[in-house]
Design a protein around this motif. Sequence first.
Motif, short mmCIF file in Angstrom:
data_model
loop_
_atom_site.label_atom_id
_atom_site.label_comp_id
_atom_site.label_asym_id
_atom_site.label_seq_id
_atom_site.Cartn_x
_atom_site.Cartn_y
_atom_site.Cartn_z
N GLN A 92 5.58 15.65 28.64
CA GLN A 92 5.16 14.91 29.83
C GLN A 92 4.40 13.65 29.45
N ARG A 93 4.53 12.66 30.32
CA ARG A 93 3.74 11.44 30.17
C ARG A 93 2.74 11.40 31.31
N VAL A 94 1.46 11.35 30.95
CA VAL A 94 0.40 11.32 31.96
C VAL A 94 -0.47 10.10 31.72
N VAL A 95 -1.08 9.59 32.79
CA VAL A 95 -1.92 8.39 32.68
C VAL A 95 -3.20 8.60 33.47
N GLY A 96 -4.19 7.75 33.16
CA GLY A 96 -5.43 7.74 33.93
C GLY A 96 -6.38 8.85 33.52
N HIS A 97 -7.59 8.74 34.05
CA HIS A 97 -8.62 9.72 33.73
C HIS A 97 -8.24 11.13 34.19
N GLU A 98 -7.48 11.22 35.30
CA GLU A 98 -7.18 12.53 35.85
C GLU A 98 -5.94 13.16 35.24
N GLY A 99 -5.22 12.41 34.39
CA GLY A 99 -4.01 12.95 33.80
C GLY A 99 -2.86 13.02 34.79
N LYS A 100 -2.61 11.93 35.53
CA LYS A 100 -1.56 11.91 36.55
C LYS A 100 -0.19 11.89 35.90
N PHE A 101 0.72 12.73 36.39
CA PHE A 101 2.08 12.81 35.88
C PHE A 101 2.85 11.55 36.27
N VAL A 102 3.48 10.91 35.29
CA VAL A 102 4.31 9.73 35.58
C VAL A 102 5.70 9.83 34.94
N GLY A 103 5.99 10.94 34.27
CA GLY A 103 7.31 11.06 33.70
C GLY A 103 7.41 12.15 32.65
N ALA A 104 8.65 12.39 32.19
CA ALA A 104 8.89 13.43 31.19
C ALA A 104 10.23 13.19 30.51
N ILE B 126 17.69 13.60 28.98
CA ILE B 126 17.16 13.32 30.31
C ILE B 126 15.78 12.68 30.19
N VAL B 127 15.54 11.68 31.01
CA VAL B 127 14.23 11.03 31.12
C VAL B 127 13.90 10.94 32.60
N VAL B 128 12.71 11.39 32.96
CA VAL B 128 12.26 11.35 34.35
C VAL B 128 11.09 10.37 34.44
N VAL B 129 11.10 9.52 35.45
CA VAL B 129 9.97 8.60 35.67
C VAL B 129 9.51 8.70 37.12
N GLN B 130 8.24 8.51 37.30
CA GLN B 130 7.62 8.53 38.63
C GLN B 130 6.54 7.45 38.62
N GLU B 131 6.98 6.22 38.78
CA GLU B 131 6.11 5.06 38.54
C GLU B 131 5.82 4.29 39.83
N ASN B 132 4.61 3.77 39.90
CA ASN B 132 4.29 2.77 40.93
C ASN B 132 4.63 1.40 40.37
N LEU B 133 5.26 0.57 41.19
CA LEU B 133 5.64 -0.77 40.76
C LEU B 133 4.59 -1.77 41.21
N GLU B 134 4.46 -2.85 40.48
CA GLU B 134 3.43 -3.85 40.79
C GLU B 134 3.93 -4.80 41.88
N MET C 27 17.19 4.36 30.76
CA MET C 27 15.99 4.16 31.56
C MET C 27 15.35 2.81 31.26
N GLU C 28 15.39 2.39 30.02
CA GLU C 28 14.89 1.05 29.67
C GLU C 28 15.70 -0.03 30.40
N GLU C 29 17.03 0.13 30.41
CA GLU C 29 17.88 -0.82 31.14
C GLU C 29 17.57 -0.79 32.63
#
Length: 404
Positions: free
Chosen positions: A237-249, A328-336, A393-395
């Motif tokens: 899993q990929r997590v970000v932030g102080h709380e460890g929010k899930f953003v992908g796997a 398989i790559v899963v992303v759950q991202e907020n866009l700017e 996913m990069e593309e």
Amino acid sequence: MALLAKPGDIVVVRQRCPEFEAYLSEYLGISQVRFLEARAADPASVAKQCWSDPRLFRNLQEVLEAAGSLTLYAYLVTGHLWQLAEALAAAAQLPVYVAGPSPRISRRVNDKLWFWNVAREIAGQDSVPPTAFAFGPAAAAGQIARLARNSEQVVVKVPDSAGAAGNILFSAAQVKALGTAGLRGQLEQQLRATGWAGGYPVLVGVWESGVKKSPSVQMWLPHAEEGPPEILGVFEQRVVGHEGKFVGARFASLDREMEGKLAGDALRLATMFQKAGYFGPCSLDAVLRETPSEDDQLHWIECNGRWSGVSIPLAAAVHLLGQRPEGIVVVQENLELEAPYEVSLQCSSLGDLLFRRGQSREGIVLISPPHPLRASFNAAAIAGSQKRAENLMEEAFQGIKAGI
């Protein structure tokens, strides 16, 4: 959950997105599915609204009477889902089934306090981070102060919250500056901000340092008489932030020994859950950290006895391909972006990268529509190899950025 729908199914959502419904039909062949909309502004769960809202209940009862029986699937099995099944069965005098365990075992499996106790018993005393249970605000503040003496960061977890939603992080410097009274007030304020209803105990633990990876074991637990628990895949899993929010796997790359330990512990834990009455999707999350002596240490963090941000796209990929994808790559991202980035714009930006059922063996699958209030991208890349999925996913991100 709409990704799991089949012809003849009804999908009840908090807020409909016609563009996403059209995408499901046109690209993924998920057609002949009826969508019903709950009240988006109502904080009650969709399952509760289905039996408390006469309009929704009447729609479901009509479907039940036409079909002769009904099976209810939900992201998370709760008492509200069972109440809905009971009410529908009573109204129509027809059988209604719930695809999931009793509410009691569902609550247990998703309770972090219960899971950490079970993990200690089954996987060993050192299988979870140093933790304590606190039965009141003063006790919680005291436990935070105690752990902060020897740890850079301390986390308070709401036992039944989903993932990072109930994580509250305190640094040692913050604890020292606040003092006992200030710490107690700050804790109660932040707890209530998570939606916490005032129940104790809460879990107070060390926030792990030196974390190298966050592996997750995705499993399916059938009824006990139908066979043992099955490991569907080991993910990182990929997590970000102080709380460890899930953003992908993505599929994990671990050495054979560590993957074997993960699988062994997970199967033992899942077997106990199964014997206790749990069945359905289940994911076990852990962290792999490097100790000060440079050894690798595995700590179990939580169990998700429900569908998840990994298990749903994995199940959808199996259904679309007829087999488990090799990559398989899963992303759950907020866009700017200041405004939401609609489904139609995402589809036009991705173009030929999008997976098309019956025509593709690889591609990008949109998992859910963008957030109604902010731009987001929730998708999976599936392919014949992990490297190819990551390249896709990069593309995809390049296409999204170009479209913006």
